[in-house]
Scaffold this motif. Structure first.
Motif: not given
Ligand SMILES: Nc1ncnc2c1ncn2[C@@H]1O[C@H](COP(=O)(O)OP(=O)(O)OP(=O)(O)O)[C@@H](O)[C@H]1O
Ligand SMILES: [Mg+2]
Length: 354
Positions: A131-132, A135, A138, A152-153, A156-157, A159-160, A172, A175
């Motif tokens: 997950g990191r 990021e 990103g 960032r928001q 987040h979407k 990357s999912r 989950d 990540l």
């Protein structure tokens, strides 16, 4: 989605390269010299090609022909020690990658060029959770945007979505895992997702789907084609699978003993291969009913010569049924055949193989 469907979707989703645009990558006479302790060898020996925006170049060839080292040299991922030397030019957005500092190169790798290496573990940080690491992609991406929070928001979407698109169901868990807790195939998917999220100008993918099942493979090829259509990313795809090349390539380059021996637009390559080695590769494509051991291209008698004992003339001559004296003594250059500008072969007897 069945694999057939995915691949059919891919054909319609593929985008034709923008012909007049500046190439995203221009490789000129690239050589990688390694000093072995006795003598210098050139596992990459005079490789030239370009990739235009939105274009996919597939680099194919038997194991040991120098495909991965070509990719690693372009990305400057080979440690420059006393025993290693580069020659030639690798122009990316008018900068010569081979002359950049390590820090300039790092920022290029983070944002503009993404690599999916053959050994995924080598590209993931073993002590940082997935997950990191996503990021961090990103953060690079957010550099020139105004609203970081919104970015960032969004990120987040995205990357999912990307993780789901590469076939990861338990997002989950993934990540919050460290790389070693995941299989090689899973690590490969994550690197592909990272490349997609970064929206670079160029993706270099070395056998990106080799460890994956057919359905996931097709899914990932569709994902890459969609990304290309949306962002115009150029793709250098290394694969031993000619069926994949036939599906996704705009052009195909065939590598043998460190050099490109044939390069052509994809339809032309499959309809009218010129180099005897290419013909051999095409004849060695495994049949659909074939057993498990057929997934490597090694049906041509003999093997890739040792870098320490390369033939003086054409490097394929010892294995070539067409070889004549000239082939044994003079090395042919890669040049345009017949009246075309786009179909190149390094052979004294191009097109003579039945
Ligand atoms: N670090 C190294 N030092 C010396 N020789 C190397 C090194 N890495 C690779 N080689 C040699 O360079 C040649 C090209 O290797 P490379 O890994 O680029 O082949 P490849 O085409 O990617 O093969 P594969 O299809 O198996 O991935 C091979 O002969 C290999 O043994
Ligand atoms: Mg390789």
């Amino acid at each position: 989605m069945s694999s057939e469907k995915a691949v059919t979707g891919l054909v319609s989703a593929s985008v034709s390269p923008i012909a007049d645009a500046e190439p995203v990558l221009h490789v000129q006479d690239l050589r990688l010299a390694l000093y072995t302790g006795q003598e210098e060898v050139f596992p990459v020996d005079g490789v030239s090609f370009t990739i235009n925006p939105g274009e996919t170049l597939c680099l194919v060839g038997e194991s040991g022909s120098g495909k991965s080292l070509t990719a690693l040299t372009i990305m400057r991922l080979i440690e420059l020690e006393a025993s290693v030397r580069y020659e030639g030019r690798v122009l990316f957005a008018e900068r010569d990658v081979l002359t950049l500092s390590q820090s300039e190169m790092n920022s290029l790798r983070g944002s503009e060029v993404a690599m999916v290496p053959q050994e995924p573990m080598s590209a993931l940080n073993p002590v940082v959770k997935i997950g990191r690491q996503l990021e961090q992609v990103g953060i690079y991406h957010a550099k020139d945007r105004t609203s970081r929070r919104q970015v960032r928001q969004e990120f987040h979407k995205r990357s999912r979505d990307a993780l789901v698109a590469v076939g990861i169901r338990d997002v989950d868990r993934v990540l919050s895992s460290y790389p070693h807790q995941l299989s090689g195939g899973m690590q490969q998917r994550i690197l592909i997702a990272m490349a997609v999220i970064a929206e670079p100008k160029l993706i270099i993918a070395d056998e990106p789907t080799t460890a994956l099942d057919v359905t996931t493979q097709a899914q990932i090829l569709v994902l890459l084609a969609e990304l290309q259509k949306r962002t115009g990313v150029g793709l250098l795809l290394i694969t031993h699978d000619l069926a994949v090349a036939a599906q996704v390539a705009d052009r195909v380059a065939v590598m043998y003993a460190g050099s490109i021996v044939e390069q052509a637009p994809v339809e032309e390559f499959f309809a009218n291969p010129q180099h005897p080695y290419s013909v051999g590769l095409l004849n060695s494509v495994p049949s659909i009913e074939g057993g498990k051991n057929q997934d490597r291209l090694n049906a041509i008698p003999g093997s890739v010569p040792s870098l320490l004992a390369l033939p003086r003339g054409c490097r394929f001559a010892p294995r070539c049924v067409l070889a004549v004296d000239k082939c044994q003594s003079e090395r042919p250059d890669l040049r345009a055949i017949q009246s075309t500008q786009t179909h190149l072969a390094a052979c004294w007897r191009p097109g003579e193989m039945p």
